[in-house]
Design a protein around this motif. Structure first.
Motif, mmCIF file in Angstrom:
data_model
loop_
_atom_site.group_PDB
_atom_site.id
_atom_site.type_symbol
_atom_site.label_atom_id
_atom_site.label_comp_id
_atom_site.label_asym_id
_atom_site.label_seq_id
_atom_site.Cartn_x
_atom_site.Cartn_y
_atom_site.Cartn_z
ATOM 1 N N ALA A 47 56.038 -23.917 0.135
ATOM 2 C CA ALA A 47 55.909 -25.227 0.803
ATOM 3 C C ALA A 47 54.796 -25.983 0.083
ATOM 4 C CB ALA A 47 55.593 -25.063 2.288
ATOM 5 N N VAL A 48 55.176 -26.675 -0.985
ATOM 6 C CA VAL A 48 54.176 -27.347 -1.838
ATOM 7 C C VAL A 48 53.292 -28.268 -0.997
ATOM 8 C CG1 VAL A 48 53.913 -29.025 -3.713
ATOM 9 C CG2 VAL A 48 55.584 -27.172 -3.920
ATOM 10 N N HIS A 49 53.905 -28.962 -0.036
ATOM 11 C CA HIS A 49 53.189 -29.968 0.763
ATOM 12 C C HIS A 49 52.154 -29.345 1.689
ATOM 13 C CE1 HIS A 49 57.008 -28.593 2.424
ATOM 14 N NE2 HIS A 49 56.438 -28.634 3.610
ATOM 15 N N GLU A 50 52.171 -28.015 1.834
ATOM 16 C CA GLU A 50 51.160 -27.354 2.679
ATOM 17 C C GLU A 50 50.019 -26.787 1.849
ATOM 18 O OE1 GLU A 50 54.449 -25.804 6.024
ATOM 19 O OE2 GLU A 50 53.020 -24.404 5.128
ATOM 20 N N VAL A 51 50.082 -27.001 0.527
ATOM 21 C CA VAL A 51 49.048 -26.447 -0.357
ATOM 22 C C VAL A 51 47.963 -27.500 -0.569
ATOM 23 C CG1 VAL A 51 48.566 -25.480 -2.647
ATOM 24 C CG2 VAL A 51 50.741 -24.950 -1.488
ATOM 25 N N ALA A 52 46.730 -27.140 -0.308
ATOM 26 C CA ALA A 52 45.618 -28.092 -0.463
ATOM 27 C C ALA A 52 45.612 -28.655 -1.888
ATOM 28 C CB ALA A 52 44.305 -27.389 -0.162
ATOM 29 N N LEU B 157 47.861 -30.478 -3.289
ATOM 30 C CA LEU B 157 49.182 -30.814 -3.840
ATOM 31 C C LEU B 157 49.860 -31.845 -2.951
ATOM 32 C CD1 LEU B 157 50.540 -27.337 -5.054
ATOM 33 C CD2 LEU B 157 49.381 -29.128 -6.377
ATOM 34 N N ALA B 158 50.678 -32.665 -3.567
ATOM 35 C CA ALA B 158 51.366 -33.739 -2.824
ATOM 36 C C ALA B 158 52.630 -33.186 -2.160
ATOM 37 C CB ALA B 158 51.714 -34.866 -3.805
ATOM 38 N N ASP B 159 53.307 -34.064 -1.431
ATOM 39 C CA ASP B 159 54.606 -33.723 -0.841
ATOM 40 C C ASP B 159 55.675 -34.167 -1.837
ATOM 41 O OD1 ASP B 159 56.093 -34.193 2.472
ATOM 42 O OD2 ASP B 159 56.908 -33.368 0.593
ATOM 43 N N HIS B 160 56.413 -33.194 -2.353
ATOM 44 C CA HIS B 160 57.412 -33.475 -3.399
ATOM 45 C C HIS B 160 58.834 -33.542 -2.830
ATOM 46 C CE1 HIS B 160 54.937 -32.943 -7.190
ATOM 47 N NE2 HIS B 160 54.086 -32.597 -6.236
ATOM 48 N N ARG B 161 58.919 -33.503 -1.483
ATOM 49 C CA ARG B 161 60.252 -33.572 -0.865
ATOM 50 C C ARG B 161 60.805 -34.987 -0.997
ATOM 51 N NH1 ARG B 161 58.549 -30.780 4.720
ATOM 52 N NH2 ARG B 161 56.841 -32.294 4.366
ATOM 53 N N PRO B 162 62.127 -35.135 -0.895
ATOM 54 C CA PRO B 162 62.743 -36.432 -1.177
ATOM 55 C C PRO B 162 62.430 -37.479 -0.112
ATOM 56 C CG PRO B 162 64.395 -34.906 -0.343
ATOM 57 C CD PRO B 162 63.126 -34.110 -0.542
ATOM 58 N N PRO B 163 62.480 -38.749 -0.516
ATOM 59 C CA PRO B 163 62.405 -39.828 0.474
ATOM 60 C C PRO B 163 63.646 -39.779 1.365
ATOM 61 C CG PRO B 163 62.850 -40.714 -1.729
ATOM 62 C CD PRO B 163 62.640 -39.242 -1.902
ATOM 63 N N ALA B 164 63.574 -40.443 2.486
ATOM 64 C CA ALA B 164 64.745 -40.474 3.381
ATOM 65 C C ALA B 164 65.906 -41.157 2.660
ATOM 66 C CB ALA B 164 64.401 -41.240 4.643
ATOM 67 N N GLU B 165 67.115 -40.733 2.989
ATOM 68 C CA GLU B 165 68.297 -41.274 2.296
ATOM 69 C C GLU B 165 68.382 -42.795 2.420
ATOM 70 O OE1 GLU B 165 71.369 -37.948 3.517
ATOM 71 O OE2 GLU B 165 72.236 -39.295 1.994
#
Ligand SMILES: N[C@@H](CCC(=O)NCCCC(=O)O)C(=O)O
Length: 270
Positions: free
Chosen positions: A129-134, A136-144
């Motif tokens: 979960a990259v976004h939970e790592v101090a 690091l940014a959130d690399h998940r996609p934007p909303a459709e």
């Protein structure tokens, strides 16, 4: 299908579609292989012991993205979020496929999950979960429904000077899309980091000792024909596959010549 084009193996995903177990591959990956100048060989799955034989029949391997995660047991961890999909059938033969392709010198191009599979197959690990790592940014996609949709460019990647990617793209940075919750934590030994996100997360890797082994965390297959960077990546992969095809055909010719008996010069044709 033009049988003279290099054969590019594309492992299918295994997932449930409308309640039915199914093997799937996204259209955009098929189109990307065609843009690279290859013929698409989608393979639903192999027994690990059959991987080397099948590799001897193909000229390249494209590892696609997938919403599924590589099972963390392959890098010594337990599942962090059990609501996220896995694809253990794909894991079971694609990780050995990566290792076998590198031994065989078969060109390898990984996209998103494909980059993660290469890292794990060679002994590296992932952030689940990259976004939970101090840091690091959130690399998940934007909303459709966001402007540009899920595959819109959302951050830059900084290309490491002097590597394969720098040579191919000839730019120090480029804007990329981002549709991943996982990412490289510990790079595998033998991998070269080819690009990083602004937060430092590896976004492209290569195996410098291989004839061609490159993987990117973003999605160059998305509307590839409209993106000059994507076209260069796919063209380089296609060229590597054509070189491997020539090697494979030369070997086949040499084996056939070696197997055929020499002409019998003493035989009297009468
Ligand atoms: N599940 C992994 C890999 C993410 C990934 O491959 N995304 C692509 C999804 C759909 C597509 O093929 O375009 C992660 O979340 O890091």
């Amino acid at each position: 299908m033009n049988a003279s084009l290099p054969r590019i193996l594309v492992p299918a995903c295994h997932q449930t579609v409308k309640g039915l177990p199914s093997y799937t591959v996204g259209d955009k990956y098929v189109e990307a292989v065609r843009l690279a100048g290859g013929q698409v060989w989608v393979v639903p799955g192999l027994q690990p012991q059959d991987v080397a034989d099948v590799l001897s029949l193909v000229d390249g391997v494209l590892l696609t993205g997938s919403p599924s995660n590589v099972h963390p047991r392959h890098f010594g961890q337990s599942v962090h979020d059990d609501t996220l999909p896995l694809d253990e059938r794909r894991d079971a033969w694609v990780l050995p496929l990566v290792r076998a392709a590198l031994v065989a010198g078969t060109p390898l191009f990984g996209i998103c999950r494909g980059l993660q599979e290469i890292n794990v197959a060679l002994g590296g690990s992932l952030h689940q979960a990259v976004h939970e790592v101090a840091g690091l940014a959130d690399h998940r996609p934007p909303a459709e429904d966001e402007a540009g949709g899920m595959y819109a460019p959302v951050h830059e990647v900084l290309v490491e000077p002097g590597g394969l990617l720098a040579g191919l793209l000839q730019v120090p940075r480029l804007a990329v899309n981002s549709l991943h919750g996982q990412g490289i934590a510990v790079p595998a030994a033998g991998l070269r980091i080819e690009a990083r996100a602004p937060d430092g997360l590896p976004e492209a890797v290569s195996v410098p000792t291989a004839p061609f082994a490159l993987a990117v965390q973003w999605h160059p297959e998305w509307r590839a024909a409209e993106n000059p960077h994507s076209q260069r990546l796919l063209a380089a992969f296609g060229s590597a596959c054509r070189r491997h095809q020539a090697r494979r055909q030369r070997l086949a010719t040499e084996r056939a010549a070696a197997a055929s008996p020499p002409p019998d010069h003493d035989h009297d044709p009468g």
